[in-house]
Scaffold this active site. Sequence first.
Site, PDB file in Angstrom:
ATOM      1  N   PHE A 144     -61.532 -78.418  -9.677  1.00 58.41           N
ATOM      2  CA  PHE A 144     -61.917 -77.121 -10.230  1.00 58.41           C
ATOM      3  C   PHE A 144     -60.919 -76.739 -11.321  1.00 58.41           C
ATOM      4  CE2 PHE A 144     -58.604 -74.368  -8.424  1.00 58.41           C
ATOM      5  CZ  PHE A 144     -58.077 -75.201  -7.463  1.00 58.41           C
TER       6      PHE A 144
ATOM      7  N   TYR B  38     -58.550 -76.216 -14.228  1.00 55.73           N
ATOM      8  CA  TYR B  38     -58.087 -77.038 -15.357  1.00 55.73           C
ATOM      9  C   TYR B  38     -58.059 -78.533 -15.016  1.00 55.73           C
ATOM     10  CZ  TYR B  38     -56.532 -72.465 -17.079  1.00 55.73           C
ATOM     11  OH  TYR B  38     -56.494 -71.155 -17.492  1.00 55.73           O
ATOM     12  N   ASP B  39     -58.586 -78.924 -13.861  1.00 59.79           N
ATOM     13  CA  ASP B  39     -58.540 -80.331 -13.442  1.00 59.79           C
ATOM     14  C   ASP B  39     -59.077 -81.312 -14.499  1.00 59.79           C
ATOM     15  OD1 ASP B  39     -57.230 -79.997 -11.071  1.00 59.79           O
ATOM     16  OD2 ASP B  39     -59.028 -79.977  -9.820  1.00 59.79           O
TER      17      ASP B  39
ATOM     18  N   HIS C 155     -49.711 -80.122  -6.614  1.00 57.95           N
ATOM     19  CA  HIS C 155     -48.803 -79.000  -6.384  1.00 57.95           C
ATOM     20  C   HIS C 155     -49.154 -78.284  -5.073  1.00 57.95           C
ATOM     21  CE1 HIS C 155     -52.463 -78.032  -8.353  1.00 57.95           C
ATOM     22  NE2 HIS C 155     -52.273 -76.740  -8.379  1.00 57.95           N
TER      23      HIS C 155
ATOM     24  N   LYS D 288     -55.654 -86.556  -5.308  1.00 61.88           N
ATOM     25  CA  LYS D 288     -55.170 -85.189  -5.568  1.00 61.88           C
ATOM     26  C   LYS D 288     -54.538 -84.592  -4.312  1.00 61.88           C
ATOM     27  CE  LYS D 288     -56.151 -80.708  -7.543  1.00 61.88           C
ATOM     28  NZ  LYS D 288     -57.103 -79.645  -7.836  1.00 61.88           N
TER      29      LYS D 288
ATOM     30  N   LYS E 164     -60.417 -74.332  -3.889  1.00 65.22           N
ATOM     31  CA  LYS E 164     -59.116 -74.207  -3.237  1.00 65.22           C
ATOM     32  C   LYS E 164     -59.262 -74.333  -1.726  1.00 65.22           C
ATOM     33  CE  LYS E 164     -56.046 -71.068  -5.596  1.00 65.22           C
ATOM     34  NZ  LYS E 164     -55.521 -69.712  -5.569  1.00 65.22           N
TER      35      LYS E 164
ATOM     36  N   ASP F 172     -50.500 -68.877  -4.630  1.00 66.61           N
ATOM     37  CA  ASP F 172     -50.709 -68.503  -6.022  1.00 66.61           C
ATOM     38  C   ASP F 172     -50.311 -69.725  -6.829  1.00 66.61           C
ATOM     39  OD1 ASP F 172     -51.569 -66.541  -7.924  1.00 66.61           O
ATOM     40  OD2 ASP F 172     -49.517 -66.530  -8.658  1.00 66.61           O
TER      41      ASP F 172
HETATM   42  P1  IMP Z   1     -54.883 -68.129  -8.388  1.00 66.01           P
HETATM   43  O1  IMP Z   1     -53.868 -69.002  -7.693  1.00 66.01           O
HETATM   44  O2  IMP Z   1     -56.104 -67.920  -7.568  1.00 66.01           O
HETATM   45  O3  IMP Z   1     -54.283 -66.894  -8.958  1.00 66.01           O
HETATM   46  O4  IMP Z   1     -55.458 -68.908  -9.638  1.00 66.01           O
HETATM   47  C1  IMP Z   1     -54.854 -69.995 -10.192  1.00 66.01           C
HETATM   48  C2  IMP Z   1     -55.660 -70.526 -11.340  1.00 66.01           C
HETATM   49  O5  IMP Z   1     -54.901 -71.622 -11.845  1.00 66.01           O
HETATM   50  C3  IMP Z   1     -57.025 -71.093 -10.944  1.00 66.01           C
HETATM   51  O6  IMP Z   1     -58.064 -70.193 -11.139  1.00 66.01           O
HETATM   52  C4  IMP Z   1     -57.147 -72.284 -11.885  1.00 66.01           C
HETATM   53  O7  IMP Z   1     -57.627 -71.848 -13.115  1.00 66.01           O
HETATM   54  C5  IMP Z   1     -55.696 -72.743 -12.050  1.00 66.01           C
HETATM   55  N1  IMP Z   1     -55.374 -73.749 -11.026  1.00 66.01           N
HETATM   56  C6  IMP Z   1     -54.570 -73.636  -9.938  1.00 66.01           C
HETATM   57  N2  IMP Z   1     -54.540 -74.767  -9.221  1.00 66.01           N
HETATM   58  C7  IMP Z   1     -55.373 -75.618  -9.849  1.00 66.01           C
HETATM   59  C8  IMP Z   1     -55.768 -76.948  -9.558  1.00 66.01           C
HETATM   60  O8  IMP Z   1     -55.406 -77.584  -8.559  1.00 66.01           O
HETATM   61  N3  IMP Z   1     -56.619 -77.486 -10.440  1.00 66.01           N
HETATM   62  C9  IMP Z   1     -57.066 -76.839 -11.549  1.00 66.01           C
HETATM   63  N4  IMP Z   1     -56.751 -75.604 -11.848  1.00 66.01           N
HETATM   64  C10 IMP Z   1     -55.885 -74.983 -11.005  1.00 66.01           C
END
Ligand code: IMP
Length: 207
Positions: free
Chosen positions: A159, A161-162, A187, A182, A18, A75
């Site tokens: 990372f 679910y990519d 999003h 990307k 992230k 989030d």
């Molecule tokens: P948080 O925003 O840290 O609470 O976690 C969001 C979770 O959603 C991550 O740990 C991923 O599993 C998933 N996620 C959010 N954004 C992405 C992305 O851009 N790619 C893949 N998985 C995502």
Amino acid sequence: MSETLPKELVIATRNPGKLIEVREILLSLPVTLRSLLDFPESTEVEETGATFADNASIKARAYALQTGAWTLSDDSGLEVDALGGAPGVYSARYAGESATDEERVELLLSKLARTGDSLRRARFICAVSLADPAGRILNVSEGTCEGRIAHSPRGRQGFGYDPVFIPEGFEQTFGELSSEVKQIISHRARALSGTSAFLLKLFGSRG
Ligand code: IMP
């Protein structure tokens, strides 16, 4: 509202994937970007909200108060139509607190094992919240990326679910597409462009 402009902006995450994405998108802002890795004494904030926007704001406010700096928190998560919107705000904890990305992907694919192509519609959602050092929320921006869930993981980019997310208009997963693609359609990129516009306006009006 705070009278001063931010010189430093803390990106409230320890997730390296992230962090790379957020840093690249905000690089042109006239602020020094830091992360929670620069504040090792900061303590984890629980995501108790019912929506992405609630959780982003809970974290932005709490980490701003902990660090005493302007703080940006996101989030995000994945909503799958065939699963009634799951894993949603529980995306990071899907398959349990200590599960790996691979285990989360495996669980998701197993739940969709009997779901055909036409019903694998999904979207990534991101909310980004900006708090001033007093913990006041000044802006919340949201972004969405529509797509569908692949039948098996493909690619090593990104990372989470990519490797199983195929964005609309493409045949490759985010795991296969270049980070440049990307960074334009994700999003997170879409939500951050709202935050970035807000900050630039703030700098313009008070600089
Ligand atoms: P948080 O925003 O840290 O609470 O976690 C969001 C979770 O959603 C991550 O740990 C991923 O599993 C998933 N996620 C959010 N954004 C992405 C992305 O851009 N790619 C893949 N998985 C995502």
